[in-house]
Design an enzyme around this catalytic site. Structure first.
Site, PDB file in Angstrom:
ATOM      1  N   GLY A  46      32.487  37.660  38.267  1.00  0.00           N
ATOM      2  CA  GLY A  46      31.754  38.893  38.501  1.00  0.00           C
ATOM      3  C   GLY A  46      31.796  39.777  37.274  1.00  0.00           C
ATOM      4  N   GLN A  51      31.301  47.627  32.956  1.00  0.00           N
ATOM      5  CA  GLN A  51      32.162  46.852  32.062  1.00  0.00           C
ATOM      6  C   GLN A  51      31.482  46.534  30.733  1.00  0.00           C
ATOM      7  OE1 GLN A  51      33.242  43.908  35.367  1.00  0.00           O
ATOM      8  NE2 GLN A  51      35.000  43.790  33.980  1.00  0.00           N
ATOM      9  N   CYS A  93      40.874  40.423  35.821  1.00  0.00           N
ATOM     10  CA  CYS A  93      39.703  41.207  35.444  1.00  0.00           C
ATOM     11  C   CYS A  93      39.366  40.957  33.976  1.00  0.00           C
ATOM     12  CB  CYS A  93      39.992  42.693  35.666  1.00  0.00           C
ATOM     13  SG  CYS A  93      38.636  43.784  35.240  1.00  0.00           S
ATOM     14  N   LEU A  94      38.066  40.814  33.686  1.00  0.00           N
ATOM     15  CA  LEU A  94      37.636  40.603  32.303  1.00  0.00           C
ATOM     16  C   LEU A  94      37.946  41.811  31.419  1.00  0.00           C
ATOM     17  CD1 LEU A  94      34.193  38.877  32.964  1.00  0.00           C
ATOM     18  CD2 LEU A  94      36.370  37.802  32.361  1.00  0.00           C
ATOM     19  N   HIS A 135      35.987  44.180  44.224  1.00  0.00           N
ATOM     20  CA  HIS A 135      36.400  44.367  42.821  1.00  0.00           C
ATOM     21  C   HIS A 135      35.264  45.004  42.018  1.00  0.00           C
ATOM     22  CE1 HIS A 135      38.720  43.066  39.177  1.00  0.00           C
ATOM     23  NE2 HIS A 135      37.505  43.148  38.643  1.00  0.00           N
ATOM     24  N   GLU A 136      34.043  44.479  42.176  1.00  0.00           N
ATOM     25  CA  GLU A 136      32.914  45.009  41.396  1.00  0.00           C
ATOM     26  C   GLU A 136      32.527  46.412  41.851  1.00  0.00           C
ATOM     27  OE1 GLU A 136      32.431  43.500  38.703  1.00  0.00           O
ATOM     28  OE2 GLU A 136      33.498  41.697  39.346  1.00  0.00           O
ATOM     29  N   HIS A 139      34.764  48.811  40.213  1.00  0.00           N
ATOM     30  CA  HIS A 139      34.328  49.111  38.842  1.00  0.00           C
ATOM     31  C   HIS A 139      33.242  50.182  38.841  1.00  0.00           C
ATOM     32  CE1 HIS A 139      36.485  46.515  36.128  1.00  0.00           C
ATOM     33  NE2 HIS A 139      36.227  45.446  36.859  1.00  0.00           N
TER      34      HIS A 139
END
Length: 168
Positions: A46, A51, A93-94, A135-136, A139
């Site tokens: 994702g 991000q 997480c990226l 999670h997204e 963000h």
């Protein structure tokens, strides 16, 4: 298509709340494709627009198993309508590279969003897909998964990331 730079914690833009998407034009379609390319390259399941420094309520996901065909999903202006079965799930997480911790998430949820053309849809999700949606959306609300951790664990991760940046 282009690979977009992924913001890394503690970049303050990751803490900004995203604005609703109101225009569904060619530039939005290009952003969506660039986000998918960036997510697959990272690799991740994702990626939220915040991000990559775009403050819009947009996320892309693909939670398909590695050997299965892609299951690309676009979430625009997503909102969780119902959730249940809170469990601890391993998460990374990226934007917080090379870290994984267990955080509380709902294992099941129902979500409403717009697709890439602005058409509303609802889905019921469980497991990894439910986790990725939460999670997204976090963000898009300026929240990171490490915010669910104890201050001791967060500081350990922050120390590790500072050390990595010094080496780079």
């Amino acid at each position: 298509m282009a690979l977009l730079p992924i913001l890394q914690h503690p970049d303050p833009r990751l803490r900004q709340k995203a604005l609703p998407v109101t225009v569904f034009d060619a530039s939005l379609q290009q952003l969506i494709e660039d986000m998918f390319e960036t997510m697959y390259d990272a690799p991740g399941v994702g990626l939220a627009a915040t991000q990559v420094g775009v403050m819009l309520r947009l996320a892309v996901m693909d939670c398909a198993p590695k050997d299965a065909p892609p299951e690309r999903q676009v979430l625009i202006n997503p909102e969780i309508l119902e959730s249940s079965e809170r469990i601890d799930m391993e998460e990374g997480c990226l934007s917080v590279p090379d870290t994984n911790e267990k955080v509380p998430r709902f294992n099941r949820l129902r979500m409403r969003a717009l697709d890439r053309n602005g058409t509303p849809y609802e889905i019921e999700a469980e497991g990894l897909l439910a986790q990725a949606i939460q999670h997204e959306i976090d963000h898009l609300d300026g929240k990171l998964y490490i915010d669910y951790l104890s201050s001791v664990k967060r500081e350990r991760i922050n120390k590790k990331l500072r050390k990595q940046r010094q080496v780079a």
